[in-house]
Design a protein around this motif. Structure first.
Motif, mmCIF file in Angstrom:
data_model
loop_
_atom_site.group_PDB
_atom_site.id
_atom_site.type_symbol
_atom_site.label_atom_id
_atom_site.label_comp_id
_atom_site.label_asym_id
_atom_site.label_seq_id
_atom_site.Cartn_x
_atom_site.Cartn_y
_atom_site.Cartn_z
ATOM 1 N N TRP A 120 13.023 9.354 -12.789
ATOM 2 C CA TRP A 120 12.926 7.975 -12.846
ATOM 3 C C TRP A 120 13.669 7.113 -11.697
ATOM 4 O O TRP A 120 13.274 6.168 -11.278
ATOM 5 N N PRO A 121 14.849 7.629 -11.191
ATOM 6 C CA PRO A 121 15.545 6.896 -10.089
ATOM 7 C C PRO A 121 14.762 6.986 -8.905
ATOM 8 O O PRO A 121 14.997 5.901 -8.028
ATOM 9 N N ILE A 122 13.690 7.724 -8.577
ATOM 10 C CA ILE A 122 13.106 7.543 -7.480
ATOM 11 C C ILE A 122 12.035 6.276 -7.470
ATOM 12 O O ILE A 122 12.087 5.734 -6.279
ATOM 13 N N LEU A 123 11.763 5.903 -8.662
ATOM 14 C CA LEU A 123 10.878 4.628 -8.691
ATOM 15 C C LEU A 123 12.044 3.555 -8.312
ATOM 16 O O LEU A 123 11.732 2.525 -7.676
ATOM 17 N N VAL A 124 13.434 3.329 -8.787
ATOM 18 C CA VAL A 124 14.277 2.288 -8.207
ATOM 19 C C VAL A 124 14.536 2.643 -6.576
ATOM 20 O O VAL A 124 14.406 1.452 -6.076
ATOM 21 N N GLY A 168 0.865 -1.276 0.001
ATOM 22 C CA GLY A 168 0.035 -0.231 -0.077
ATOM 23 C C GLY A 168 0.732 1.349 0.058
ATOM 24 O O GLY A 168 0.555 2.164 -0.885
ATOM 25 N N LEU A 169 2.042 1.187 0.766
ATOM 26 C CA LEU A 169 2.589 2.629 0.832
ATOM 27 C C LEU A 169 3.608 2.786 -0.384
ATOM 28 O O LEU A 169 3.641 3.679 -0.993
ATOM 29 N N CYS A 170 3.787 1.573 -1.152
ATOM 30 C CA CYS A 170 4.326 1.681 -2.525
ATOM 31 C C CYS A 170 3.566 2.079 -3.613
ATOM 32 O O CYS A 170 3.961 2.813 -4.469
ATOM 33 N N GLN A 171 2.574 1.712 -3.651
ATOM 34 C CA GLN A 171 1.449 2.184 -4.422
ATOM 35 C C GLN A 171 1.115 3.611 -4.190
ATOM 36 O O GLN A 171 1.140 4.566 -5.307
ATOM 37 N N ILE A 172 1.066 4.210 -3.166
ATOM 38 C CA ILE A 172 0.920 5.786 -2.941
ATOM 39 C C ILE A 172 2.053 6.360 -3.204
ATOM 40 O O ILE A 172 1.887 7.281 -3.983
ATOM 41 N N ALA A 173 3.306 5.843 -2.930
ATOM 42 C CA ALA A 173 4.543 6.522 -3.330
ATOM 43 C C ALA A 173 4.712 6.642 -4.864
ATOM 44 O O ALA A 173 4.993 7.700 -5.457
ATOM 45 N N PHE A 174 4.215 5.410 -5.580
ATOM 46 C CA PHE A 174 4.498 5.396 -7.052
ATOM 47 C C PHE A 174 3.351 6.514 -7.697
ATOM 48 O O PHE A 174 3.530 7.295 -8.484
ATOM 49 N N ILE A 222 13.448 0.191 -1.483
ATOM 50 C CA ILE A 222 12.826 0.261 -0.210
ATOM 51 C C ILE A 222 12.078 -0.640 0.401
ATOM 52 O O ILE A 222 12.044 -1.162 1.402
ATOM 53 N N SER A 223 11.188 -0.856 -0.731
ATOM 54 C CA SER A 223 10.216 -1.927 -0.325
ATOM 55 C C SER A 223 10.752 -3.272 -0.208
ATOM 56 O O SER A 223 10.459 -4.133 0.599
ATOM 57 N N MET A 224 12.010 -3.704 -1.184
ATOM 58 C CA MET A 224 12.539 -4.885 -1.015
ATOM 59 C C MET A 224 13.374 -4.973 0.490
ATOM 60 O O MET A 224 13.458 -6.247 1.163
ATOM 61 N N LEU A 225 13.683 -4.006 1.086
ATOM 62 C CA LEU A 225 14.319 -3.770 2.437
ATOM 63 C C LEU A 225 13.475 -3.972 3.502
ATOM 64 O O LEU A 225 13.728 -4.695 4.468
#
Length: 118
Positions: free
Chosen positions: A90-94, A64-70, A99-102
């Motif tokens: 675009w590096p913000i997406l990376v 949910g947090l990643c969807q909001i950030a995207f 962050i999601s993976m961590l």
């Protein structure tokens, strides 16, 4: 998708359809369709927020947090807020993906420990 998420999605879509119906009923001045499509990231933000309220699994919180950030990144890039464009941001997406993976395993491990202690 589990039953809880299906119920949430159905609830969200039901609320969206009701809101659109109410807007048409009160004779809302509708902007041209070409201007409306630029606000679709807010729908993605709403779906992300639905995963957070109440969180049923740690993965839902991170997703949910990643969807909001995207969606926030997409809107800011589209509107050129803070000088952001798709080319320079675009590096913000990376970073969001990293962050999601961590965070996801940490949140899952933390909640598992918390459940064990109860």
């Amino acid at each position: 998708m589990n039953k809880d998420m299906q119920g949430r999605n159905q609830l969200l879509w039901g609320l969206i359809v009701i809101a659109v119906g109410v807007l048409f009923l009160i004779d809302f001045d509708m902007p041209p369709i070409g201007q409306l499509w630029r606000y679709w990231p807010f729908l993605v933000m709403i779906f992300g927020a639905v995963k957070l309220i109440p969180p049923t699994a740690p993965k839902h919180v991170v997703d949910g947090l990643c969807q909001i950030a995207f969606a926030g990144w997409f809107y800011a890039s589209f509107e050129h807020l803070w000088g952001l464009t798709f080319n320079n941001s675009w590096p913000i997406l990376v970073i969001i993906a990293g962050i999601s993976m961590l965070v996801q395993p940490v949140v899952i491990k933390y909640t598992a420990k918390k459940e064990e202690n109860q």
